[in-house]
Motif scaffolding. Structure first.
Motif, PDB file in Angstrom:
ATOM      1  N   LEU A  89       6.862   9.791  -5.978  1.00  0.00           N
ATOM      2  CA  LEU A  89       8.107   9.249  -5.441  1.00  0.00           C
ATOM      3  C   LEU A  89       8.563   8.010  -6.200  1.00  0.00           C
ATOM      4  N   THR A  90       9.842   7.756  -6.149  1.00  0.00           N
ATOM      5  CA  THR A  90      10.427   6.517  -6.660  1.00  0.00           C
ATOM      6  C   THR A  90      10.611   5.594  -5.466  1.00  0.00           C
ATOM      7  N   ALA A  91       9.941   4.444  -5.475  1.00  0.00           N
ATOM      8  CA  ALA A  91       9.916   3.589  -4.291  1.00  0.00           C
ATOM      9  C   ALA A  91      10.008   2.117  -4.679  1.00  0.00           C
ATOM     10  N   ARG A  92      10.674   1.336  -3.818  1.00  0.00           N
ATOM     11  CA  ARG A  92      10.827  -0.087  -4.094  1.00  0.00           C
ATOM     12  C   ARG A  92      10.550  -0.927  -2.840  1.00  0.00           C
ATOM     13  N   TYR A  93      10.246  -2.190  -3.077  1.00  0.00           N
ATOM     14  CA  TYR A  93       9.914  -3.157  -2.027  1.00  0.00           C
ATOM     15  C   TYR A  93      11.194  -3.811  -1.528  1.00  0.00           C
ATOM     16  N   ILE A  94      11.283  -3.999  -0.200  1.00  0.00           N
ATOM     17  CA  ILE A  94      12.430  -4.662   0.401  1.00  0.00           C
ATOM     18  C   ILE A  94      11.961  -5.872   1.203  1.00  0.00           C
ATOM     19  N   ALA A  95      12.596  -6.997   0.981  1.00  0.00           N
ATOM     20  CA  ALA A  95      12.399  -8.182   1.816  1.00  0.00           C
ATOM     21  C   ALA A  95      13.657  -8.384   2.631  1.00  0.00           C
ATOM     22  N   VAL A  97       0.836  -1.202   0.000  1.00  0.00           N
ATOM     23  CA  VAL A  97       0.000   0.000   0.000  1.00  0.00           C
ATOM     24  C   VAL A  97       0.871   1.252   0.000  1.00  0.00           C
ATOM     25  N   MET A  98       1.908   1.250   0.815  1.00  0.00           N
ATOM     26  CA  MET A  98       2.798   2.409   0.844  1.00  0.00           C
ATOM     27  C   MET A  98       3.467   2.629  -0.507  1.00  0.00           C
ATOM     28  N   LEU A  99       3.895   1.562  -1.152  1.00  0.00           N
ATOM     29  CA  LEU A  99       4.501   1.677  -2.478  1.00  0.00           C
ATOM     30  C   LEU A  99       3.539   2.309  -3.463  1.00  0.00           C
ATOM     31  N   SER A 100       2.293   1.832  -3.455  1.00  0.00           N
ATOM     32  CA  SER A 100       1.300   2.337  -4.401  1.00  0.00           C
ATOM     33  C   SER A 100       1.068   3.826  -4.208  1.00  0.00           C
ATOM     34  N   VAL A 101       0.886   4.243  -2.960  1.00  0.00           N
ATOM     35  CA  VAL A 101       0.650   5.662  -2.690  1.00  0.00           C
ATOM     36  C   VAL A 101       1.884   6.492  -3.023  1.00  0.00           C
ATOM     37  N   CYS A 102       3.051   6.025  -2.604  1.00  0.00           N
ATOM     38  CA  CYS A 102       4.284   6.768  -2.882  1.00  0.00           C
ATOM     39  C   CYS A 102       4.449   7.033  -4.371  1.00  0.00           C
ATOM     40  N   ARG A 103       4.210   6.013  -5.174  1.00  0.00           N
ATOM     41  CA  ARG A 103       4.387   6.174  -6.616  1.00  0.00           C
ATOM     42  C   ARG A 103       3.382   7.155  -7.204  1.00  0.00           C
ATOM     43  N   HIS A 104       2.220   7.316  -6.555  1.00  0.00           N
ATOM     44  CA  HIS A 104       1.197   8.227  -7.086  1.00  0.00           C
ATOM     45  C   HIS A 104       1.242   9.609  -6.449  1.00  0.00           C
ATOM     46  N   VAL A 105       2.216   9.830  -5.584  1.00  0.00           N
ATOM     47  CA  VAL A 105       2.491  11.205  -5.137  1.00  0.00           C
ATOM     48  C   VAL A 105       3.850  11.651  -5.676  1.00  0.00           C
ATOM     49  N   TRP A 126       9.602  -3.949   4.010  1.00  0.00           N
ATOM     50  CA  TRP A 126       9.493  -2.507   4.176  1.00  0.00           C
ATOM     51  C   TRP A 126       9.692  -1.826   2.832  1.00  0.00           C
ATOM     52  N   VAL A 127       9.830  -0.513   2.829  1.00  0.00           N
ATOM     53  CA  VAL A 127       9.890   0.278   1.603  1.00  0.00           C
ATOM     54  C   VAL A 127      11.138   1.148   1.624  1.00  0.00           C
ATOM     55  N   GLU A 128      11.714   1.375   0.453  1.00  0.00           N
ATOM     56  CA  GLU A 128      12.777   2.365   0.308  1.00  0.00           C
ATOM     57  C   GLU A 128      12.358   3.390  -0.736  1.00  0.00           C
ATOM     58  N   VAL A 129      12.689   4.663  -0.474  1.00  0.00           N
ATOM     59  CA  VAL A 129      12.443   5.725  -1.448  1.00  0.00           C
ATOM     60  C   VAL A 129      13.777   6.316  -1.881  1.00  0.00           C
ATOM     61  N   TYR A 130      13.818   6.777  -3.113  1.00  0.00           N
ATOM     62  CA  TYR A 130      15.060   7.293  -3.686  1.00  0.00           C
ATOM     63  C   TYR A 130      15.201   8.773  -3.351  1.00  0.00           C
ATOM     64  N   HIS A 131      16.320   9.125  -2.716  1.00  0.00           N
ATOM     65  CA  HIS A 131      16.539  10.494  -2.244  1.00  0.00           C
ATOM     66  C   HIS A 131      18.028  10.820  -2.326  1.00  0.00           C
ATOM     67  N   LYS A 132      18.362  11.816  -3.117  1.00  0.00           N
ATOM     68  CA  LYS A 132      19.750  12.265  -3.268  1.00  0.00           C
ATOM     69  C   LYS A 132      20.689  11.108  -3.616  1.00  0.00           C
ATOM     70  N   ASP A 133      20.302  10.341  -4.636  1.00  0.00           N
ATOM     71  CA  ASP A 133      21.107   9.239  -5.181  1.00  0.00           C
ATOM     72  C   ASP A 133      21.238   8.045  -4.234  1.00  0.00           C
TER      73      ASP A 133
END
Length: 267
Positions: free
Chosen positions: A185-191, A175-183, A203-210
């Protein structure tokens, strides 16, 4: 930096013998931008020497084939991870993490949550960075769920989980990934693994300053040095720790999983 000793074990028991068992495992934490992994050992039962490769998401993948009849299958992974979130290394930007994936396509529930997040972001200060935006999204996702084991399956989508308002870490992350991508953000799933969980975590990671910065919506907090990454991808389907197909007659299977992460202070 923390020095974490990890021990992850999975066992499958079959109700009757199976044959022609092909498996694919992504169960080995690998050295990456936020962690260095050493002394890794993998034991597979029944004993087999798997083929090892690296997939397009930089995950370690082991594959194998067990043609003979067997009533159980399992593996155990142990090793040491040095985790250092204060000095995460940079990574090349990949646009694919901006777009919907199979398990994160929004429906009415996710779209409504996205609008709530956008409204909150319009009224709050200090939300100019991707991490700040993602923190707001994480908080809204956390408030939208009741953590409920066995309320979803590995096939449950973000929309299905949010619509029922309950799920597990995988659902919070989707759910967080879906929302992040539609606001935007660049976001990926982590296992991965987290001390005290007793199982794998997501959990989730977002891309910020490389760099990729982790956020854990299940606990509503930033990821710290207690988290060990195993795999990353667009959603759970890119990070499945174990996949298998086999032949058998009316076979039922039961799974047992245990994960342990312990810190040993640096000398």
């Amino acid at each position: 930096m923390k020095k974490l000793y990890f021990d992850y074990e999975m066992k499958l028991t079959f109700s009757s013998p199976v044959t022609d068992h092909r498996f694919q495992l992504r169960c080995i934490p690998a050295t990456g931008p936020r962690q260095q992994v050493i002394d890794t050992k993998v034991v597979i039962d029944p004993a087999i020497e798997p083929n090892t490769s690296i997939d397009s998401f930089d995950s370690v993948v082991m594959t194998g084939f067990l043609p003979e009849p067997h009533t159980h299958f399992g593996y155990k992974v142990t090793g040491i991870a040095f985790v250092d979130n204060a000095n995460i290394k940079s990574e090349i930007y990949k646009p694919l993490y901006r777009f919907d994936s199979a398990l994160t396509i929004p429906g009415p529930a996710v779209k409504a949550l996205t609008e709530r997040c956008k409204d909150r972001l319009r009224h709050e200060k200090n939300t100019g960075s991707p991490v700040a935006v993602a923190t707001v999204v994480m908080d809204e996702v956390f408030k939208s769920f009741v953590y409920t084991p066995k309320s979803t399956t590995i096939h449950t989508t973000a929309e299905q989980a949010l619509a029922q308002g309950k799920g597990v870490c995988q659902d919070y992350a989707h759910v967080m990934l879906s929302v992040c991508r539609h606001v935007g953000l660049t976001a990926r799933y982590i296992a991965g693994l987290l001390g005290g969980e007793g199982a794998t975590h997501a959990w989730v990671e977002v891309y910020h300053k490389d760099r990729w910065i982790g956020l854990d919506p299940t606990h509503n907090r930033l990821v710290d040095d207690n988290y060990i990454t195993i795999a990353h991808g667009r959603d759970y389907r890119d990070c499945m720790l174990d996949i298998g197909v086999f032949s058998g007659s009316n076979v039922q299977q039961t799974q047992w999983v245990n994960a342990s992460v312990h810190e040993k202070p640096q000398v």
